[in-house]
Design an enzyme around this catalytic site. Structure first.
Site, PDB file in Angstrom:
ATOM      1  N   ASP A  86       0.830  -1.200   0.000  1.00 44.16           N
ATOM      2  CA  ASP A  86       0.000   0.000   0.000  1.00 44.16           C
ATOM      3  C   ASP A  86       0.870   1.257   0.000  1.00 44.16           C
ATOM      4  O   ASP A  86       2.025   1.233   0.448  1.00 44.16           O
ATOM      5  CB  ASP A  86      -0.901  -0.012   1.242  1.00 44.16           C
ATOM      6  CG  ASP A  86      -2.147   0.829   1.086  1.00 44.16           C
ATOM      7  OD1 ASP A  86      -2.275   1.532   0.074  1.00 44.16           O
ATOM      8  OD2 ASP A  86      -2.989   0.788   2.003  1.00 44.16           O
ATOM      9  N   LYS A  87       0.293   2.327  -0.492  1.00 43.68           N
ATOM     10  CA  LYS A  87       0.983   3.629  -0.570  1.00 43.68           C
ATOM     11  C   LYS A  87       0.003   4.711  -0.152  1.00 43.68           C
ATOM     12  O   LYS A  87      -1.202   4.588  -0.385  1.00 43.68           O
ATOM     13  CB  LYS A  87       1.461   3.825  -2.017  1.00 43.68           C
ATOM     14  CG  LYS A  87       1.925   5.198  -2.399  1.00 43.68           C
ATOM     15  CD  LYS A  87       0.845   6.013  -3.067  1.00 43.68           C
ATOM     16  CE  LYS A  87       1.194   7.487  -3.102  1.00 43.68           C
ATOM     17  NZ  LYS A  87       0.043   8.340  -3.449  1.00 43.68           N
ATOM     18  N   HIS A  88       0.499   5.773   0.469  1.00 43.97           N
ATOM     19  CA  HIS A  88      -0.373   6.906   0.786  1.00 43.97           C
ATOM     20  C   HIS A  88       0.458   8.175   0.754  1.00 43.97           C
ATOM     21  O   HIS A  88       1.637   8.164   1.087  1.00 43.97           O
ATOM     22  CB  HIS A  88      -1.005   6.733   2.170  1.00 43.97           C
ATOM     23  CG  HIS A  88      -2.288   7.501   2.329  1.00 43.97           C
ATOM     24  ND1 HIS A  88      -3.509   6.969   1.990  1.00 43.97           N
ATOM     25  CD2 HIS A  88      -2.539   8.743   2.770  1.00 43.97           C
ATOM     26  CE1 HIS A  88      -4.460   7.855   2.230  1.00 43.97           C
ATOM     27  NE2 HIS A  88      -3.896   8.948   2.705  1.00 43.97           N
ATOM     28  N   SER A  89      -0.194   9.271   0.361  1.00 45.77           N
ATOM     29  CA  SER A  89       0.525  10.542   0.361  1.00 45.77           C
ATOM     30  C   SER A  89      -0.126  11.490   1.355  1.00 45.77           C
ATOM     31  O   SER A  89      -1.288  11.326   1.718  1.00 45.77           O
ATOM     32  CB  SER A  89       0.546  11.120  -1.056  1.00 45.77           C
ATOM     33  OG  SER A  89      -0.049  12.381  -1.104  1.00 45.77           O
ATOM     34  N   THR A 126      -8.026  11.161  -4.158  1.00 46.78           N
ATOM     35  CA  THR A 126      -8.089  10.032  -5.092  1.00 46.78           C
ATOM     36  C   THR A 126      -9.536   9.593  -5.327  1.00 46.78           C
ATOM     37  O   THR A 126      -9.927   9.273  -6.446  1.00 46.78           O
ATOM     38  CB  THR A 126      -7.252   8.872  -4.513  1.00 46.78           C
ATOM     39  OG1 THR A 126      -5.921   9.353  -4.349  1.00 46.78           O
ATOM     40  CG2 THR A 126      -7.232   7.665  -5.412  1.00 46.78           C
ATOM     41  N   ARG A 174     -12.334  18.116   9.210  1.00 48.39           N
ATOM     42  CA  ARG A 174     -11.031  18.792   9.059  1.00 48.39           C
ATOM     43  C   ARG A 174     -10.940  19.543   7.735  1.00 48.39           C
ATOM     44  O   ARG A 174     -10.362  20.623   7.659  1.00 48.39           O
ATOM     45  CB  ARG A 174      -9.898  17.763   9.140  1.00 48.39           C
ATOM     46  CG  ARG A 174      -9.638  17.244  10.536  1.00 48.39           C
ATOM     47  CD  ARG A 174      -8.637  16.098  10.498  1.00 48.39           C
ATOM     48  NE  ARG A 174      -7.375  16.474   9.912  1.00 48.39           N
ATOM     49  CZ  ARG A 174      -6.638  15.675   9.140  1.00 48.39           C
ATOM     50  NH1 ARG A 174      -7.035  14.448   8.866  1.00 48.39           N
ATOM     51  NH2 ARG A 174      -5.488  16.083   8.656  1.00 48.39           N
ATOM     52  N   SER A 189      -5.051   9.824  10.793  1.00 45.55           N
ATOM     53  CA  SER A 189      -5.952   9.687   9.647  1.00 45.55           C
ATOM     54  C   SER A 189      -5.388   8.669   8.652  1.00 45.55           C
ATOM     55  O   SER A 189      -6.064   7.725   8.240  1.00 45.55           O
ATOM     56  CB  SER A 189      -6.116  11.054   8.979  1.00 45.55           C
ATOM     57  OG  SER A 189      -6.740  10.934   7.731  1.00 45.55           O
ATOM     58  N   LYS A 193      -6.472   4.123   8.479  1.00 46.58           N
ATOM     59  CA  LYS A 193      -6.995   3.478   7.265  1.00 46.58           C
ATOM     60  C   LYS A 193      -6.053   2.373   6.789  1.00 46.58           C
ATOM     61  O   LYS A 193      -6.476   1.290   6.418  1.00 46.58           O
ATOM     62  CB  LYS A 193      -7.152   4.511   6.142  1.00 46.58           C
ATOM     63  CG  LYS A 193      -8.225   5.548   6.400  1.00 46.58           C
ATOM     64  CD  LYS A 193      -8.529   6.370   5.155  1.00 46.58           C
ATOM     65  CE  LYS A 193      -7.489   7.392   4.778  1.00 46.58           C
ATOM     66  NZ  LYS A 193      -7.531   8.670   5.462  1.00 46.58           N
ATOM     67  N   LYS A 194      -4.766   2.671   6.803  1.00 46.68           N
ATOM     68  CA  LYS A 194      -3.791   1.715   6.271  1.00 46.68           C
ATOM     69  C   LYS A 194      -3.715   0.461   7.168  1.00 46.68           C
ATOM     70  O   LYS A 194      -3.605  -0.658   6.682  1.00 46.68           O
ATOM     71  CB  LYS A 194      -2.410   2.366   6.157  1.00 46.68           C
ATOM     72  CG  LYS A 194      -2.386   3.600   5.292  1.00 46.68           C
ATOM     73  CD  LYS A 194      -2.513   3.299   3.824  1.00 46.68           C
ATOM     74  CE  LYS A 194      -3.676   3.963   3.169  1.00 46.68           C
ATOM     75  NZ  LYS A 194      -3.783   3.703   1.725  1.00 46.68           N
TER      76      LYS A 194
END
Ligand code: URA
Length: 450
Positions: A86-89, A126, A174, A189, A193-194
């Site tokens: 998984d990836k998140h920014s 996204t 937010r 946050s 989720k991850k």
């Protein structure tokens, strides 16, 4: 059994800069999840944390409480033949890396259950981009999410009543209360989720520069260290890259416009060099962590092949169809995206070379065009945004505009044009130094490793 503390008392403690006890944090997260806290109390909590901060143990407790506000996906019964990655920014403008990278990883043998977000503050989301596709369902139950990941290799969906529901509600508040730029809130946050998605390895893209949520490089570094440390303490193998957000990653920004840019890259019809470079770098990090490649260059070679062969495009199309979107997303894409009613070129006040831009301002111009929200229930307009956006190093003059503005009406078009003109830094000279995209890699410290 002791009674739950009153929410206003807990809010007062954080407002006054006290460290919250675990029970107080759990009580607030329960209230966010079950609806017993109203939006005003959630906004007050977010603002108190934004102003007073949280120490590492409070941040970890908040993250785990938000993860446990729903279920944590258990993948063991699926016996998947590849790693869950998984990836998140931390959020950017024109940052569609997730949309490109997830199908590339799936085509290389990974499984990607990606819980993403909507637009947040000035940054794009996204999910808002994917929902530009008619019928696309970004809220699914866990059974469906697991089925789609097993069958197509990826699913990009949102927090829901089952998965990190506390984040879904806190995130929406937010977005419209100027409480996005908080290290503990961003950490909880993203990681709630991850962690709920149950992946085995995570790469975090922490932005720095004028379009980053935290523009100060030291704050970006602190955020990266916090994310990696909290993930590790929660048992998730994670690393982070600090990357440049000093210009949008694509020359088209706005929900359907960015999705179109990604479809073009997947189909080999166009290049978006920054988007591709960053996707390859973050993908190489994950492929190596997940044991799908022997090292960086092996990973980059495999990812490039997945793109060039059409395998990544095929994965993306299968995921879209499985989640209710069109079954012909590449073949008949123009049928699925309605154009904005008005399109006009916006020119700079003087000719010269673009040496920089205020990306946050470009993001806020997008929000005011209708691509983002100013209250939580607002429906975004997928059609609006900017195309042919001038890049750093580009010469602009009376022939070459700063961008084309796609707007729903004349008023928003004029407003966005003004904002755009004010966002660019233009000078006479033509030379331009290359700006690095990757700034720094942050790995867990030896004492933190998961
Ligand atoms: N992405 C998220 O999911 N949450 C944040 O707070 C920032 C980026």
């Amino acid at each position: 059994m002791s009674a739950s503390p009153l929410p206003q008392e807990i809010l007062r403690h954080k407002r006054d800069g006290l460290q919250l006890r675990d029970g107080e944090i759990h009580s607030l997260v329960r209230g966010i999840t079950d609806g017993s806290l109203c939006d005003a109390q959630i906004g007050a909590f977010a603002m108190a944390v934004r102003l007073r901060g949280m120490d590492p143990s409070e941040t970890l407790t908040l993250t785990l409480a938000m993860r446990d506000s729903g279920r944590v996906i258990d993948w063991r019964a699926f016996d998947l033949p590849g790693p869950l990655l998984d990836k998140h920014s931390t959020g950017g403008v024109g940052d569609s890396v997730s949309l490109l990278l997830a199908p590339m990883l799936a085509a290389c043998g990974a499984y990607v259950p990606m819980l993403s977000g909507r637009g947040l503050g000035h940054t794009g989301g996204t999910l808002d981009k994917l929902e530009a596709l008619p019928g696309y369902r970004s809220t699914v139950d866990i059974d469906e999410l697991q089925r789609v990941v097993r069958d197509t290799g990826l699913a990009i969906v949102g927090a829901s009543s089952e998965l990190a529901p506390a984040d879904a509600r806190l995130y929406a508040v937010r977005d419209v209360t100027a409480t996005v730029d908080s290290i503990p809130l961003i950490t909880a946050s993203i990681l709630s989720k991850k962690l709920a998605a149950g992946s085995q390895a995570l790469v975090l893209d922490v932005k720095t520069g004028s379009g980053a949520t935290l523009t100060d490089p030291d704050a970006a570094r602190e955020l990266a260290h916090t994310l990696v440390a909290v993930a590790s303490k929660a048992g998730l193998k994670a690393s982070a890259w600090i990357t440049a957000m000093d210009q949008p990653l694509t020359d088209r920004v706005g929900n359907a416009l960015e999705l179109g840019a990604v479809l073009d890259v997947l189909a080999g019809r166009a290049e978006q060099p920054l988007l591709l470079s960053l996707s390859l770098a973050l993908g190489a990090e994950l492929m190596t962590a997940g044991g799908l490649a022997s090292g960086w260059s092996d990973a980059v070679g495999r990812l490039r092949k997945a793109l060039a062969s059409g395998a990544a495009a095929e994965r993306f199309a299968r995921m879209v169809a499985a989640l209710g979107g069109p079954t012909d997303v590449f073949e008949r894409r123009n049928r699925h995206f309605a154009p904005a009613p008005m399109v006009a070129a916006v020119f700079a006040e003087r000719a010269g070379t673009v040496t920089g831009m205020d990306v946050r301002r470009i993001g806020m111009a997008l929000v005011s065009l209708g691509a983002g929200r100013s209250h939580p229930d607002q429906v975004v307009d997928p059609r609006v945004g900017f195309t042919a956006l001038a890049r750093i190093g580009c010469r602009v003059d009376s022939e070459r505009p700063l961008a084309l503005v796609h707007a729903a009406d004349k008023h928003s078009l004029l407003q966005a044009s003004d904002a755009l003109r004010g966002a660019f830094r233009i000078v006479d000279e033509t030379s331009q130094r290359e700006l690095p995209l990757l700034h720094e890699r942050i790995a867990p410290r030896a004492t933190e490793a998961a």
